[in-house]
Structures are given as C-alpha cells and as structure tokens.
Design an enzyme around this catalytic site. Structure first.
Site, PDB file in Angstrom:
ATOM      1  N   ASN A 241       6.834   0.884   7.194  1.00 23.27           N
ATOM      2  CA  ASN A 241       5.409   0.524   7.113  1.00 23.27           C
ATOM      3  C   ASN A 241       5.263  -0.930   6.689  1.00 23.27           C
ATOM      4  O   ASN A 241       5.888  -1.797   7.314  1.00 23.27           O
ATOM      5  CB  ASN A 241       4.562   1.549   6.347  1.00 23.27           C
ATOM      6  CG  ASN A 241       4.984   1.886   4.954  1.00 23.27           C
ATOM      7  OD1 ASN A 241       6.032   2.471   4.746  1.00 23.27           O
ATOM      8  ND2 ASN A 241       4.190   1.520   3.966  1.00 23.27           N
ATOM      9  N   ASP A 242       4.473  -1.226   5.702  1.00 26.49           N
ATOM     10  CA  ASP A 242       3.998  -2.595   5.456  1.00 26.49           C
ATOM     11  C   ASP A 242       5.058  -3.701   5.502  1.00 26.49           C
ATOM     12  O   ASP A 242       6.114  -3.570   4.877  1.00 26.49           O
ATOM     13  CB  ASP A 242       3.391  -2.695   4.049  1.00 26.49           C
ATOM     14  CG  ASP A 242       2.397  -1.610   3.738  1.00 26.49           C
ATOM     15  OD1 ASP A 242       2.227  -0.705   4.558  1.00 26.49           O
ATOM     16  OD2 ASP A 242       1.787  -1.677   2.661  1.00 26.49           O
ATOM     17  N   PRO A 243       4.718  -4.833   6.152  1.00 27.32           N
ATOM     18  CA  PRO A 243       5.523  -6.039   5.977  1.00 27.32           C
ATOM     19  C   PRO A 243       5.323  -6.537   4.536  1.00 27.32           C
ATOM     20  O   PRO A 243       4.212  -6.480   4.015  1.00 27.32           O
ATOM     21  CB  PRO A 243       4.922  -7.026   6.982  1.00 27.32           C
ATOM     22  CG  PRO A 243       3.521  -6.560   7.207  1.00 27.32           C
ATOM     23  CD  PRO A 243       3.545  -5.067   7.011  1.00 27.32           C
TER      24      PRO A 243
ATOM     25  N   MET B  98       0.843  -1.188   0.000  1.00 29.72           N
ATOM     26  CA  MET B  98       0.000   0.000   0.000  1.00 29.72           C
ATOM     27  C   MET B  98       0.878   1.238   0.000  1.00 29.72           C
ATOM     28  O   MET B  98       2.087   1.140   0.072  1.00 29.72           O
ATOM     29  CB  MET B  98      -0.956  -0.050   1.184  1.00 29.72           C
ATOM     30  CG  MET B  98      -0.296  -0.086   2.524  1.00 29.72           C
ATOM     31  SD  MET B  98      -0.725   1.369   3.361  1.00 29.72           S
ATOM     32  CE  MET B  98       0.810   1.824   4.024  1.00 29.72           C
TER      33      MET B  98
END
Ligand SMILES: *[C@@H]1O[C@H](CO)[C@@H](O)[C@H](O)[C@H]1NC(C)=O
Ligand SMILES: *[C@@H]1O[C@H](CO)[C@@H](O)[C@H](O)[C@H]1NC(C)=O
Ligand SMILES: *[C@@H]1O[C@H](CO)[C@@H](O)[C@H](O)[C@H]1NC(C)=O
Ligand SMILES: *[C@@H]1O[C@H](CO)[C@@H](O)[C@H](O)[C@H]1NC(C)=O
Ligand SMILES: *[C@H]1O[C@@H](CO)[C@H](O)[C@@H](O)[C@@H]1NC(C)=O
Length: 609
Positions: free
Chosen positions: A70-72, A1
């Site tokens: 942020n995102d894994p 994202m």
C-alpha cells in the site's frame, strides 16, 4: 495510513457482511451517524503466495515480485539515488505484517530492491510501523518520521536514521531508543487516530511537521514544532482542520511556485509562493487538495477563496489513487508525487493471484498558470521506455459511431498521446442542473460511451477485445451550461471485464466482487476558442492512467480483462457524438519493461554509481 481495510461512508451499510474469512475488528459510529467498517483478514495475512499469476501484473509500473503493498513512504533523493519505501506485507496478499520495504533507483523507473528498512521491533512500534515521510536535514542527513503502534494500540510518531551515512544505498536504518517516540499523543489527542507525519519544513527558526487526526467528524492536521529536531511541541492550534470530513490520513503540505513548473524545497516559504494542502479522506478513500496561503505568523493554512475544502473539492486523481506523498527532487528541481493504486478485483482473487497493489507512475506536479489547481505529468524518465518507432496517425476524421483501430502497437503495454479537435460546440448537450450536486462519476455512469451525444463522447477505447466485448473507454463529453461549457472526462470500467460476479445474485460480499466504477472528473478548460483537447493514457495490463489536457484532470482505473489480455488487447479511437471529431495527431508507443525490484546484488546499479 492504516491500509488494507476498507473504511467506508454511511451509504455503505450494506458492506457490513461478514464472510468466513473476514473479521470486523472495529465498527466505528461517528456522532453524525457515519458508519464504517474496517476489515482485517487475519486468516489470510500470513498465507504466502505459492505462485504468482502474471496475467494482470503490470509491465512498467512499480510493484514487488509478490504480495500486498500500500502507501508509498518517505520518497527522497539522496546522493545520486532515489529512494522509495512502501508499506508491504512480506507474508501475504492482503493487508497485514506491515514493514517499510525499500527500493532504490537512478531514474525513478528502474528499481532495485533492498532489505526492508523498518520492521516492528521496539516498544514504540511493536504492533506496527505505518506510513511516514523523509526529511533531509542540514548536513545532508536523511531522517525518517513514521507512525509506530505500541502494545496498547496507541499511534506514536517515531523516527529512524541511516546506520551508515557512507553507505550509498542506506541499507540499514536504526530506531534509537533515545528520543523515540518523538511525538507522544497528549490526552487531548485521540491516540487511535493520530498518524502519517509529513516531511518537516523549517520556518521562523523552527522545524514544523503535521500529523493527521480527527475529533469526531472534525478532520485535523495537528502542527508540531521543534528548534532542534529532538524536542517537539504541539502548537496551540492545528495547521488546518475541517468539520465533517472525518479522519485525515496522509496529509501533505508543500509550497508551489506561482510561475513556471520548477518545484520548491518544502522549506521554501516566502510571500511569492502558494501552498498545497492534501489529505486522504478515510471515509471516502479518495484524496482532496486545496491551493492556499500559509500564514507563517499565525501558523495557519488558509485555502484560497473558491478552493473547496472538503470532499466536494478537487482531487489529484479521480480513480484508484490514495495515500499519496510528494517530495522535492534536488536533482532536477521538481516536485514529484507518488500515489498507491489498490486492486479492484476482490480479495479472494488477490490471494489467488499472489499480489495486490501497485504504485502509479511518479508525476511531476506544479501550479496551473490559472492558479486554481495543479498540473500533473508523468516524470520525463518514463519516456526512456518508449519504443523507437511509434505508431502515428494524423488528421483522421471520426464520424458518429465510428471506431478506428490503432494498429501495430502492443496495446496492453503502451503510452498514447492524442489531440482531438472539432468545428463547433453548437451540438453540445445541455448540462442537467441536477448533476451540479452529484459527483462527476455519476454523470459518467449515466452517460457512458454507449449513450450517443452531441460533442462527444469521443476518445480512446483502451484494453479492448477485438469485438469490443471488453473495453475501458477514456473519453470526453462536452455539455452546455448557461453561456459556458462543461467538459466531462471519464475512465469507465463498467465493461472492462466479462468477469460477472458483481450481481446481487452471486451472493458475494463487496470485498470479493469486481469493482467497476465509471470514474470521472471535470476539466477546467475553455474550449470555445481552441476547440481542441488533448489526452495521454498510460496503459499497462491492469491499469490505465489518463491525463487530460496536459495534466489538468487525471484518472487511474484498475481493470481485469479476460479477452483483451497480452497480444489480444486492442486500442481504438472512437466518437459517439453527432459532431465530427478530428484526430489531429496520435502517437502511440510500445513500452519496454524496466528493471523492477530485482535484488540489488543481482543488478547493475552498483557499478554505475
Ligand atoms: C559504511 O559504508 C561504507 C561504504 O559502503 C563502508 O566502506 C564502511 O565500511 C561502512 N562502515 C561501517 C561501520 O559499516
Ligand atoms: C478515536 O478514534 C477511534 C478510531 O478511529 C474511534 O473509534 C474513537 O471513537 C475515537 N474516539 C473519540 C473520543 O473520538
Ligand atoms: C456508440 O453508441 C452505440 C449506440 O448506443 C453503441 O452501440 C456503441 O457500442 C457505442 N460505442 C462505444 C464505443 O461505446
Ligand atoms: C445465493 O444464496 C441463495 C441462498 O443460500 C441460494 O439459493 C442461491 O442459489 C445463491 N445464488 C448463487 C448465484 O449462488
Ligand atoms: C480500493 O478498492 C475498492 C474496491 O474494493 C474500494 O472500493 C476502495 O475503497 C479501495 N480504495 C482504497 C484507497 O482503499
């Protein structure tokens, strides 16, 4: 994202303040009047931290030494090691300059850092390498699919493969010019809203992958198939879509067994399994999932009757948890879920402290025997950090208004398991019908720990100062609803810190303020027979991750105490309901610090392999 920007739903029109730092890059007005702002702090993106303030850094959660995460991305198990990639800004503590940072572990708890695996460099990702997934192809070949941004800001699906499969750490990844991007948005797809490819699965003689998107307010999971993993074709229909939900980020789609807790490979598709479909809804910044059936003939996902498919549906976590991704662990035959927890302390404090974002403890996920939801539990490896001599309590009665301190543990860095019981549900307060249409969070906000009840509120006061000026209660409250009962589970940050800058008078914009929500969810459990409920909380300086009743409902809160810090943090049991509550058993462990993102050369993993 996309990360780092706050795209918010319509009620948030007040959020469009623009500060000196903040540039509103895009203001999006959907046709239903939903409006959001997406903020990028250009001036702060490449301001490296000159120091890192340790006060609220976690002791045993995943985080790099500094800067924004942020995102894994692309978690996987390969030849004896777990790999975790994640969105990382190497140059600053706000979103920007994103690379795929790369860490490896033998146990999901101790991590060693490698060089970034993917950085923006090619025409097909020159303006960004955003989230994606890993798939292990036949012949034991890892393959990463990610979203690249080209010079025209189009979102493309790209891939990267290891340069040298014999390197046990897979340090270097190449992005071949041949075959990239492997999916180019066709004219019917909105190329500005087309991202986060899933782990691919093989069924009907073809590989399948899903990419998140939207068309106006229709959330879409586009389906692509391929015979050879090279040429990909868009299916006539999306795998799934839901009107009114806006952009679907980070979709995840996987099978779960209907019996037991063993995980399944993403391609293990047959009549005996159920499927889970999850999306991260950009408009609410929360995640929702349904349980359903994957019709492989029609190539459609159909949620089960009663599995609510929108933002009124169920969540993995009712707190700070987003952009999650699961993977199948071939080593221990389980499915593991990783989720990102952003900060709640405001961007100026993030820049000052030199870091932002953590990954929550990886969780094993499996289908609840009731078939209606998942269960989640911290991976068992976490228990290796528990102290040898825990503090225990048993058969302690908590009367209304009573607090009992759990003494002898490091309350700022602990793992606590507790089971409560009570005699009767007769004193449960009535459930106000108007709450049926509200998020559980609103009920928790109205009925915090300080509003005495019947059965509950009772639970733990985590990260509490000695005199309770600061505290994050994690608690249950039982209501009567018709002939049934409703169990509210809350993790309330309202009084978590004395930092008082959230009042209107302070003139701060929302993204500078402390965010202190009363996160809450309901627990689907019938207490009328058992009259018992269990809780586990992972407490780690600025995060409290709590699991109700064996992982039926999970809530993670980020909090920033000023007094309840380090050795000055306390843990209490409390009850503010008229019904007496018994603590049948409590076990609380101090938690050790694992190896956390030490560069591989300096660490031990080498010799152990
Ligand atoms: C690949 O990795 C192995 C193991 O680390 C190493 O021995 C070999 O030299 C590498 N090959 C190349 C071409 O770098
Ligand atoms: C495509 O997505 C972008 C980014 O969300 C949005 O601003 C734009 O309005 C969308 N276009 C259409 C035609 O839906
Ligand atoms: C319990 O309720 C009393 C009365 O409202 C309040 O003073 C006290 O702070 C509450 N306890 C907790 C832990 O919130
Ligand atoms: C907020 O801004 C107003 C107008 O600039 C100013 O008068 C007031 O003192 C400010 N309040 C605070 C708490 O800074
Ligand atoms: C995390 O931060 C809070 C406070 O700034 C925002 O309200 C959330 O929207 C944000 N969550 C995500 C997933 O970005």
């Amino acid at each position: 994202m996309m990360g780092g920007k706050n795209l918010r739903p319509s009620m948030a029109t007040t959020l469009l303040h623009v500060t000196a730092f903040c540039v509103v890059v895009a203001t999006i007005i959907g046709n239903s009047g939903v409006q959001g702002s997406h903020k990028v702090y250009r001036e702060l993106q490449s301001v490296p931290a000159d120091k890192v303030i340790e006060t609220h850094r976690t002791g045993y959660h995943f985080q790099p030494p500094k800067h924004w995460i942020n995102d894994p991305n692309g978690p996987m198990y390969f030849n004896g090691l777990y790999h975790l990639f994640y969105q990382y800004n190497p140059k600053g503590s706000v979103w920007g300059n994103i690379v795929w940072a790369h860490s490896v572990s033998k146990d999901l708890i101790n991590w060693e850092a490698l060089e970034p695996a993917i950085e923006a460099s090619k025409p097909f990702d020159i303006k960004g390498c955003w989230s994606g997934s890993a798939t292990i192809l036949p012949g034991n070949k890892p393959f990463i699919q990610y979203t690249g941004i080209d010079k025209d800001e189009r979102q493309l699906q790209d891939f990267a493969v290891p340069k040298n499969l014999s390197d046990p750490y897979l340090r270097e990844w190449v992005k071949p010019d041949q075959g990239n991007p492997f999916i180019d948005p066709d004219p019917s797809v909105n190329a500005s809203a087309f991202r986060d490819p899933t782990t691919a699965w093989f069924v009907n003689g073809e590989w399948h992958t899903v990419v998140g998107s939207k068309k106006d307010m229709l959330g879409i999971a586009y389906l692509y198939t391929s015979k050879d993993f090279k040429k990909w074709v868009k299916a006539k229909e999306p795998l799934h879509s839901v009107q009114g939900t806006g952009m679907w980020e980070c979709p995840d789609f996987y099978p779960v067994s209907q019996t037991g807790d063993r995980g399944l490979d993403t391609s293990a598709v047959d009549k005996s399994v159920k499927h889970v479909f999850k999306v991260s809804l950009d408009l609410t910044r929360f995640e929702y999932y349904t349980i359903g059936v994957y019709d492989t003939d029609k190539e459609k996902y159909i949620p089960d009757e009663g599995s609510v498919d929108s933002w009124a549906g169920i969540r993995y976590d009712y707190g700070n948890f987003y952009a999650s991704k699961s993977f199948f662990d071939y080593k221990k035959h389980r499915r593991i879920l990783w989720g990102w927890a952003n900060e709640s302390d405001g961007k100026t404090r993030d820049v000052n402290k030199g870091w932002a974002g953590i990954q929550l403890i990886p969780r094993k996920v499996w289908l609840d025997p009731n078939g209606k939801q998942l269960l989640q539990w911290p991976v068992e490896e976490l228990e290796t950090l528990r102290s040898a001599r825990p503090v225990t309590l048993s058969s302690k009665v908590l009367k209304q208004g009573q607090n009992i301190e759990v003494e002898g543990i490091t309350a700022a860095q602990a793992d606590v398991e507790v089971s409560f019981s009570f005699q009767s549900l007769d004193k449960a307060e009535p459930f106000d019908p108007k709450w049926a249409d509200l998020p559980a969070q609103d009920v928790c906000h109205e009925k915090g720990s300080t509003v005495p009840g019947g059965v509950g509120p009772f639970g733990l006061l985590t990260l509490a100062s000695e005199k309770l000026e600061e505290l994050t209660p994690v608690m249950f409250r039982v209501f009567k609803k018709g002939d049934n009962h409703v169990v509210l589970f809350c993790s309330d940050a309202t009084s978590s810190t004395l930092t008082k800058d959230d009042e209107k008078s302070s003139n701060l914009t929302r993204d500078e303020m402390m965010y202190k929500p009363s996160f809450a969810g309901y627990v689907d459990v019938d207490l009328s027979k058992t009259k018992k409920i269990a809780l586990r909380s992972l407490i780690d300086h600025s995060v409290v991750e709590s699991f109700a009743e064996g992982g039926k409902t999970v809530i993670s809160s980020r909090v920033y105490p000023t007094l309840a810090v380090g050795p000055k943090a306390h843990l209490f049991l409390f009850n503010n309901g008229t019904e007496e509550v018994t603590v049948d058993k409590l076990t609380a462990w101090d938690m050790a610090k694992p190896v956390m993102n030490v560069p591989l050369e300096k660490a031990s993993i080498n010799t152990e392999l």
